[in-house]
Scaffold this motif. Structure first.
Motif, PDB file in Angstrom:
ATOM      1  N   ILE A 250       1.810  -7.675  -0.004  1.00  0.00           N
ATOM      2  CA  ILE A 250       2.017  -8.302  -1.305  1.00  0.00           C
ATOM      3  C   ILE A 250       0.984  -9.398  -1.536  1.00  0.00           C
ATOM      4  CG2 ILE A 250       3.666 -10.043  -0.504  1.00  0.00           C
ATOM      5  CD1 ILE A 250       3.956  -8.093  -3.802  1.00  0.00           C
ATOM      6  N   GLU A 251       0.534 -10.027  -0.445  1.00  0.00           N
ATOM      7  CA  GLU A 251      -0.450 -11.111  -0.570  1.00  0.00           C
ATOM      8  C   GLU A 251      -1.791 -10.613  -1.098  1.00  0.00           C
ATOM      9  OE1 GLU A 251       2.809 -12.310   1.892  1.00  0.00           O
ATOM     10  OE2 GLU A 251       1.456 -10.573   2.064  1.00  0.00           O
ATOM     11  N   ASN A 348       7.156  -2.209  -1.220  1.00  0.00           N
ATOM     12  CA  ASN A 348       7.968  -1.150  -0.629  1.00  0.00           C
ATOM     13  C   ASN A 348       7.014  -0.083  -0.098  1.00  0.00           C
ATOM     14  OD1 ASN A 348       9.806   0.786   0.085  1.00  0.00           O
ATOM     15  ND2 ASN A 348      10.776   0.937  -1.925  1.00  0.00           N
ATOM     16  N   LEU A 349       6.601  -0.243   1.143  1.00  0.00           N
ATOM     17  CA  LEU A 349       5.556   0.614   1.698  1.00  0.00           C
ATOM     18  C   LEU A 349       6.001   2.064   1.854  1.00  0.00           C
ATOM     19  CD1 LEU A 349       4.121  -1.846   4.386  1.00  0.00           C
ATOM     20  CD2 LEU A 349       3.229  -1.334   2.109  1.00  0.00           C
ATOM     21  N   SER A 350       7.302   2.307   1.824  1.00  0.00           N
ATOM     22  CA  SER A 350       7.771   3.694   1.941  1.00  0.00           C
ATOM     23  C   SER A 350       7.574   4.471   0.642  1.00  0.00           C
ATOM     24  CB  SER A 350       9.250   3.721   2.337  1.00  0.00           C
ATOM     25  OG  SER A 350      10.054   3.166   1.309  1.00  0.00           O
ATOM     26  N   TRP A 356       5.045  10.439  -7.883  1.00  0.00           N
ATOM     27  CA  TRP A 356       6.296  10.592  -8.623  1.00  0.00           C
ATOM     28  C   TRP A 356       7.188   9.347  -8.561  1.00  0.00           C
ATOM     29  CZ3 TRP A 356       5.066  13.457  -4.226  1.00  0.00           C
ATOM     30  CH2 TRP A 356       5.721  13.097  -3.061  1.00  0.00           C
ATOM     31  N   VAL A 357       6.791   8.370  -7.786  1.00  0.00           N
ATOM     32  CA  VAL A 357       7.605   7.164  -7.632  1.00  0.00           C
ATOM     33  C   VAL A 357       7.475   6.285  -8.875  1.00  0.00           C
ATOM     34  CG1 VAL A 357       7.873   5.021  -6.320  1.00  0.00           C
ATOM     35  CG2 VAL A 357       7.475   7.181  -5.122  1.00  0.00           C
ATOM     36  N   GLN A 358       8.607   5.766  -9.350  1.00  0.00           N
ATOM     37  CA  GLN A 358       8.599   4.854 -10.489  1.00  0.00           C
ATOM     38  C   GLN A 358       7.978   3.519 -10.084  1.00  0.00           C
ATOM     39  OE1 GLN A 358       9.633   5.648 -13.619  1.00  0.00           O
ATOM     40  NE2 GLN A 358      10.043   7.718 -12.890  1.00  0.00           N
ATOM     41  N   LEU A 362       8.045  -0.016  -6.499  1.00  0.00           N
ATOM     42  CA  LEU A 362       6.940  -0.375  -5.613  1.00  0.00           C
ATOM     43  C   LEU A 362       7.036  -1.809  -5.102  1.00  0.00           C
ATOM     44  CD1 LEU A 362       3.988   1.282  -7.579  1.00  0.00           C
ATOM     45  CD2 LEU A 362       5.172   2.159  -5.559  1.00  0.00           C
ATOM     46  N   ILE A 363       7.547  -2.706  -5.926  1.00  0.00           N
ATOM     47  CA  ILE A 363       7.683  -4.111  -5.535  1.00  0.00           C
ATOM     48  C   ILE A 363       9.133  -4.513  -5.727  1.00  0.00           C
ATOM     49  CG2 ILE A 363       6.934  -6.480  -5.964  1.00  0.00           C
ATOM     50  CD1 ILE A 363       4.319  -5.379  -7.060  1.00  0.00           C
ATOM     51  N   LEU A 364       9.730  -5.050  -4.677  1.00  0.00           N
ATOM     52  CA  LEU A 364      11.138  -5.433  -4.715  1.00  0.00           C
ATOM     53  C   LEU A 364      11.313  -6.794  -4.061  1.00  0.00           C
ATOM     54  CD1 LEU A 364      12.712  -2.076  -3.431  1.00  0.00           C
ATOM     55  CD2 LEU A 364      12.549  -2.801  -5.807  1.00  0.00           C
ATOM     56  N   SER A 365      12.497  -7.348  -4.245  1.00  0.00           N
ATOM     57  CA  SER A 365      12.831  -8.539  -3.470  1.00  0.00           C
ATOM     58  C   SER A 365      13.096  -8.107  -2.034  1.00  0.00           C
ATOM     59  CB  SER A 365      14.070  -9.228  -4.046  1.00  0.00           C
ATOM     60  OG  SER A 365      15.222  -8.426  -3.839  1.00  0.00           O
TER      61      SER A 365
END
Length: 433
Positions: A250-251, A348-350, A356-358, A362-365
């Motif tokens: 994230i950095e 979210n590295l997975s 197809w991922v929304q 991709l970025i979560l708490s």
């Protein structure tokens, strides 16, 4: 025993004796009704007839409007809008509201008949728009327009326009601004929505309404989170465009233009301001039970808040300070924004690398990603347990469980570990999860 049985039989026979004729009478009545021809509307107005009928009514405009209103109800009840040209029906409601511009039910019921039943939502909205400008003190008509525009026509801009008209009406319930603020946030107008939810929170503190505090505080947090995510996703796109590859941490996004000198509210600063101003008025501020899952300020952050004395002198309520708190909660920051739930933002590295991922996955708490990791671990462990039942032993490896290589990336960037001796499947990031 025999006496009770005889009593039950007698009661049953009495019931049958009275109930059977009632059913037969009702059936006969329904058969007679079905023999009647369907209602045929003979008053079909082929065009706008309001000006003409106003002259013909000889100043009895409202009487004529009431007569047409009864005809409209009979027409709708007789056949509804099935296989019917909607234009004469629209003309009828248009004429009613020309004769009596303040007939609120004619606008709302007309929208129901023409829009919801007839499928002509745009024409129904035209009727509501007309009523909105004739009845300038009632909230109901523009509110229905907002509802139709958003949830029937999916026209967010039109819904926001109706919503802004709704909140200006003096009879508006106190929950309406929250609905309008929701639409503003959905449209990306985060600051408008944030300010409205902040106002709701201060109002709830004044009223000592704990439930409303919880609702408003959650909406403030949610809006700040959406604003942060908007900038983070911009930075994500800038990074992938510049490097041709997704970020690994994230950095990596901190140096992107979208996160440079950006003005945005911080949840901890909002809480610090509310706490400081509430204490100045001798109030508790936000209910303690709602502070879990919130980015709370440090003591130094609270101490650093400078009260605007010109706004607080003689003030015993928090709501009038909404503008001051709103302005003071905004500051320009560079880098990864503060996560309003009190954790931090992570990649979210997975999910990264899959088309197809929304984007919102991709970025979560960190807390949300940990929940997702727990769900993933449970799913794999359940699959291992099921395979163990089939084999009568622990699977040798995950390939024996899934019949293919297990290539899922650990969401936090760690590793998944499988022990065939114990059958235990863990994450290196959270080995005790």
């Amino acid at each position: 025993m025999k006496r009770g049985l005889i009593t039950n039989i007698i009661l049953f026979l009495l019931f049958a004796a009275f109930f059977t004729p009632a059913v037969l009478i009702q059936r006969r009545g329904l058969e007679n009704v079905l023999k009647n021809p369907p209602f045929q509307e003979t008053w079909l107005l082929s065009s706008r007839s309001g000006p003409m009928l106003r002259l013909m009514s000889l100043r009895y405009d409202m009487v004529a409007a009431d007569f047409l209103w009864l005809r409209a109800i009979q027409s709708f009840g007789g056949r509804g809008m099935t296989n019917r040209d909607w234009k004469p029906v629209y003309n009828m409601f248009d004429t009613i509201t020309e004769l009596d511009p303040y007939f609120e039910q004619a606008y709302t019921f007309g929208n129901l008949v023409i829009g919801d039943e007839g499928g002509q939502q745009t024409e129904g909205l035209k009727l509501l728009r007309k009523g909105m400008f004739n009845l300038i003190r009632q909230y109901r008509i523009p509110f229905e327009g907002m509802y139709v525009a958003q949830w029937s026509l999916r026209n967010l801009d039109m819904a926001r326009w109706f919503g802004r008209m709704t909140v200006k009406r003096p009879d508006m319930p106190d929950w309406v601004p929250r609905v309008v603020a929701y639409l503003e946030v959905q449209a990306g107008e985060f600051f408008i929505g944030y300010r409205q939810f902040l106002s709701n929170l201060l109002q709830a503190i004044d009223a000592e309404d704990v439930a409303l505090q919880g609702i408003a505080l959650n909406k403030v947090r949610e809006t700040i989170d959406k604003l942060n995510m908007f900038h983070l996703m911009q930075a994500y796109d800038e990074y992938t465009t510049a490097t041709g590859a997704p970020p690994g941490r994230i950095e990596d996004l901190a140096g992107m233009p979208a996160l440079q000198n950006v003005e945005m509210p911080r949840m901890s600063q909002v809480m610090a301001l509310i706490q400081k101003y509430a204490r100045a008025q001798g109030k508790q501020g936000v209910y303690e039970g709602w502070k879990d899952g919130i980015a709370m300020p440090t003591p130094d952050q609270i101490a650093a808040v400078e009260l605007v004395t010109t706004a607080t002198e003689g003030q015993t309520r928090m709501l009038p300070l909404e503008g001051v708190i709103f302005q003071q909660s905004l500051d320009k920051r560079t880098g990864i924004p503060e996560e309003p739930h009190g954790t931090r933002y992570v990649l979210n590295l997975s999910k990264i690398g899959y088309p197809w991922v929304q984007k919102d996955e991709l970025i979560l708490s960190a807390a949300k990603l940990q929940e997702d990791l727990a769900g993933l671990l449970k799913g794999v462990r359940d699959a291992i347990a099921e395979r163990k039942k089939e084999l009568g032993r622990n699977p040798r490896d995950l390939h024996e469980v899934f019949y293919t290589d297990f290539n899922t990336t650990e969401p936090f960037g760690g590793k998944f570990n499988y022990d065939p001796t114990t059958g235990n499947f863990t994450s290196s990031t959270f080995p005790k999860l």
